[in-house]
Design an enzyme around this catalytic site. Structure first.
Site, PDB file in Angstrom:
ATOM      1  N   GLU A   1      -7.326   0.297  43.111  1.00  0.00           N
ATOM      2  CA  GLU A   1      -6.765   1.560  42.618  1.00  0.00           C
ATOM      3  C   GLU A   1      -6.833   1.690  41.088  1.00  0.00           C
ATOM      4  O   GLU A   1      -7.252   2.729  40.588  1.00  0.00           O
ATOM      5  CB  GLU A   1      -5.334   1.737  43.138  1.00  0.00           C
ATOM      6  CG  GLU A   1      -5.353   2.161  44.592  1.00  0.00           C
ATOM      7  CD  GLU A   1      -4.049   1.982  45.317  1.00  0.00           C
ATOM      8  OE1 GLU A   1      -3.020   1.768  44.662  1.00  0.00           O
ATOM      9  OE2 GLU A   1      -4.054   2.048  46.559  1.00  0.00           O
TER      10      GLU A   1
ATOM     11  N   ASP B   1      -0.353   1.577  36.732  1.00  0.00           N
ATOM     12  CA  ASP B   1      -0.401   2.388  37.959  1.00  0.00           C
ATOM     13  C   ASP B   1       0.823   2.073  38.830  1.00  0.00           C
ATOM     14  O   ASP B   1       0.837   1.076  39.558  1.00  0.00           O
ATOM     15  CB  ASP B   1      -1.724   2.071  38.693  1.00  0.00           C
ATOM     16  CG  ASP B   1      -1.866   2.817  40.008  1.00  0.00           C
ATOM     17  OD1 ASP B   1      -0.999   3.651  40.335  1.00  0.00           O
ATOM     18  OD2 ASP B   1      -2.855   2.565  40.722  1.00  0.00           O
TER      19      ASP B   1
ATOM     20  N   ASP C   1      -8.210   8.141  48.683  1.00  0.00           N
ATOM     21  CA  ASP C   1      -7.033   7.402  48.221  1.00  0.00           C
ATOM     22  C   ASP C   1      -6.058   7.381  49.392  1.00  0.00           C
ATOM     23  O   ASP C   1      -5.452   8.397  49.722  1.00  0.00           O
ATOM     24  CB  ASP C   1      -6.436   8.130  47.006  1.00  0.00           C
ATOM     25  CG  ASP C   1      -5.014   7.663  46.674  1.00  0.00           C
ATOM     26  OD1 ASP C   1      -4.609   6.592  47.150  1.00  0.00           O
ATOM     27  OD2 ASP C   1      -4.331   8.387  45.924  1.00  0.00           O
TER      28      ASP C   1
ATOM     29  N   LYS D   1       1.629   1.623  54.358  1.00  0.00           N
ATOM     30  CA  LYS D   1       0.868   0.745  53.468  1.00  0.00           C
ATOM     31  C   LYS D   1       1.704  -0.466  53.031  1.00  0.00           C
ATOM     32  O   LYS D   1       1.165  -1.493  52.634  1.00  0.00           O
ATOM     33  CB  LYS D   1       0.455   1.558  52.249  1.00  0.00           C
ATOM     34  CG  LYS D   1      -0.676   0.974  51.467  1.00  0.00           C
ATOM     35  CD  LYS D   1      -1.194   2.026  50.529  1.00  0.00           C
ATOM     36  CE  LYS D   1      -1.953   1.451  49.386  1.00  0.00           C
ATOM     37  NZ  LYS D   1      -2.335   2.503  48.459  1.00  0.00           N
TER      38      LYS D   1
END
Ligand code: AMP
Length: 614
Positions: free
Chosen positions: A179, A203, A12, A76
């Site tokens: 994800e 999420d 992850d 990111k």
């Protein structure tokens, strides 16, 4: 310590933290890093005096406190984006490091002792991945195969940049896993969910928000619908608190720390901590020591205040959930599991709003927020592994494309190539032909959407293919759209009998980035059926006339005719045709009548080639 040959691990690569895990002998193991922790902050610190020396992770983050401009984080949010996108979406003022525009690519500028040096977001991601690899190798020995997770809403260039960063770090990436799919896998595995049911994964991480609705069948997880925002997360909540604290300082001391990167970084950390504390307590303090010379400032901050500040953002996530449920066509009471993932979904108000949306449903919080994405990645990784110790019940995860993809051809008609809700990976082809005699190129415009008139859909990209000159409709071109298992869309246009070929990578987001767009497109396609049908009828007439004219012109050049004006008449008609819309149906019909009256007899007499029925 265990040693596994051909081991495939799951990673992850998070906005805030990263985590690596592995499935072995029936259990998931989260790897501890060199600092003996399971979570590695996605943080890279560059020393000032030795520009080649770096510290990644927890100690990097600690170093970043004393020299914030050399501590790089939340990369990111930048990867695979243009400078303009970042500047628009992320308020760069909140970052303690410097980002510059390098030909519309973002570049991070770090101050060394006597010089500056620059790193791309991708290079920073590589550095983080290198540390993860090194730490895992310390436990299991050399390996290189991995599954890496990305937000469901990452577009092609974000996905590609992640793949390149991983490759550079020495990984062979077997799959980029969404994800929410990873969270679902972890949840299903840990809770032995094996009945047929629907689940929704909410999420909300540090920088991104993903929602997905999945259907569990015996051996499959089918993604029914995805939605989200790649620029919405816990960091945005931190910034709201930062703004509030800055305002307090400004009011009290006429001091605004926003211009001081170092202070801002410290402030952000304090505000983030306060936010996290408010998930378990109802009031906290933000202690600002040394922010204003000679002052020890304590700002009281309550959950109620935080909830008021964050209300808009919280509600926005619920709106996206609502939109996703609506799009899926599944009644919300048919959704059996509502699974929380991502650190920010710990916020009580969010849980309250989400539960309220599902009419008081109990949410599933059993997954470990920090580790569940890596756990899902580890399970997916095991499904790719040939190592006997990684044997696992295979579950096929099928992602879908949310909107149809097609090409505008023949004066604007949408020629659908891949229909919406088609599972990926997928490769589909369609034939196209030239319209005009000796046409030198064909322009392909790729659209996403459901409308029959291409221009009413969303243009993704366009490109030009050189073609071999030929009579009208005699040069055939095969156009293939390919979406691979990592969600990367490529197209190839290729002559059937000639040499010309062109491959293009399309910067494509599976779904739509902006709030209104998807609603608009979906609404449009249902509300405009009658309009679309009329477009098709008129469009057919237009295409007929176009083909007719170009065929006459082709034959005119090859054969003697009696009337020179015919060629010019057809050419002018073709030129005019471009600008004629559905409303001009009468004009199209009149032109057709006029041209056919003049040309039909000649075409018959000389047996013109490539003519539609006369
Ligand atoms: P992730 O990207 O899933 O690692 O999530 C990181 C984000 O979760 C950061 O913005 C954190 O501040 C936030 N977060 C972590 N723990 C909590 C908490 N207890 N309450 C609110 N936010 C949290």
């Amino acid at each position: 310590m265990f040693i596994m040959e051909d081991c495939v691990i799951g990673i992850d690569l998070g906005t805030t933290n990263s985590c690596a895990a592995c499935y072995k002998n029936g259990a998931i193991e989260i790897f501890e890093n060199a600092e003996e922790e399971t979570i590695t902050p996605s943080f890279v610190f560059f020393f000032k005096n030795q520009s080649t020396d770096i510290i990644v992770g927890k100690y990097g983050a600690e170093m970043g406190r004393s020299l914030p401009e050399n501590g790089i984080y939340e990369i990111k949010r930048f990867i695979g984006k243009t400078y303009q996108e970042i500047n628009l979406q992320n308020n760069l003022q909140y970052f303690s490091f410097k980002v510059e525009d390098d030909g519309n690519d973002p570049i991070i500028v770090i101050q060394g002792e006597n010089h500056v040096f620059k790193k791309t977001p991708q290079e920073i991601a590589t550095i983080i991945l290198q540390k993860i690899k090194k730490d895992v190798e310390a436990k299991i020995g050399n390996f290189n195969k991995a599954v890496i997770t990305v937000p469901a809403y990452f577009n092609t260039s974000q996905r590609e940049a992640t793949l390149s960063a991983a490759k550079e770090a020495g990984f062979t990436v077997l799959k980029l896993l969404s994800e929410p799919n990873a969270a679902a896998l972890s949840y299903i595995f840990k809770n032995n969910v094996d009945d047929e049911c629907y689940s929704l994964i909410y999420d909300l991480g540090g920088g991104t928000f993903d929602v997905s609705i999945l259907k569990r069948t015996l051996n499959n997880i089918d993604v029914i619908c995805v939605d989200g925002d790649t620029n919405l997360g816990g960091k945005d909540l931190d910034n709201l608190i930062v703004d509030y604290v800055c305002e307090q300082l400004e009011n009290e001391y006429e001091y605004n720390p926003k211009s001081d990167r170092r202070t801002m970084r410290r402030m952000q950390k304090l505000c983030e901590k306060a936010k996290e504390a408010l998930s378990v307590t109802t009031a906290t303090e933000i202690i600002l020591e040394g922010f204003v010379t000679g002052h020890h400032e304590v700002i009281d901050f309550t959950r109620k205040q935080f909830e008021e500040m964050g209300e808009k953002l919280f509600k926005r996530t619920i709106e996206i959930v609502r939109r996703c449920v609506d799009k899926s066509g599944i009644a919300k009471d048919k959704i059996k599991h509502v699974v929380l993932a991502g650190g920010s979904s710990r916020i009580p108000k969010i849980q309250e709003l989400l539960s309220a949306y599902f009419d008081g449903k109990t949410l599933n919080k059993s997954t470990n927020f920090d580790e569940c994405i890596a756990e899902g990645a580890a399970l997916q990784a095991a499904m790719f592994s040939c190592n006997p110790e990684q044997r696992v019940n295979k579950i096929k995860i099928t992602d879908v494309i949310p909107l149809s993809l097609g090409i505008a051809c023949n004066w604007g008609e949408m020629s659908f190539i891949i229909k919406k809700n088609t599972p990926i990976p997928i490769s589909k082809s369609k034939n196209f032909v030239n319209v005009f005699n000796d046409q030198a190129t064909i322009t392909f415009k790729l659209f996403e959407g459901e409308r029959l008139e291409a221009a009413k859909n969303r243009l993704l990209d366009e490109f030009i293919l050189d073609i071999t000159p030929a009579p009208p409709r005699q040069c055939q071109v095969i156009l293939t759209l390919n979406i691979d298992q990592n969600g990367i869309l490529t197209t190839e246009a290729k002559e059937k009998y000639g040499e010309n070929v062109k491959k293009v990578k399309i910067n494509y987001v599976r779904g739509i980035q902006s709030d209104e767009e998807i609603e608009k497109i979906l609404l449009d396609s249902t509300n405009h059926e009658a309009e679309d049908q009329r477009f098709v009828i008129v469009h057919k007439k237009k295409v007929y006339l176009g083909h007719y004219c170009s065929s006459v012109m082709y034959n005119f050049e090859k054969l003697p005719t009696t009337d020179d004006k015919i060629y010019d008449l057809c050419k002018n008609t073709l030129d005019r045709l471009e600008g004629l819309e559905v409303e001009n149906e009468d004009i199209i019909e009149d032109l057709t009548k006029l041209i056919k009256e003049k040309c039909d007899p000649i075409a018959k007499k000389y047996e013109y080639k490539y003519m539609d029925d006369l």
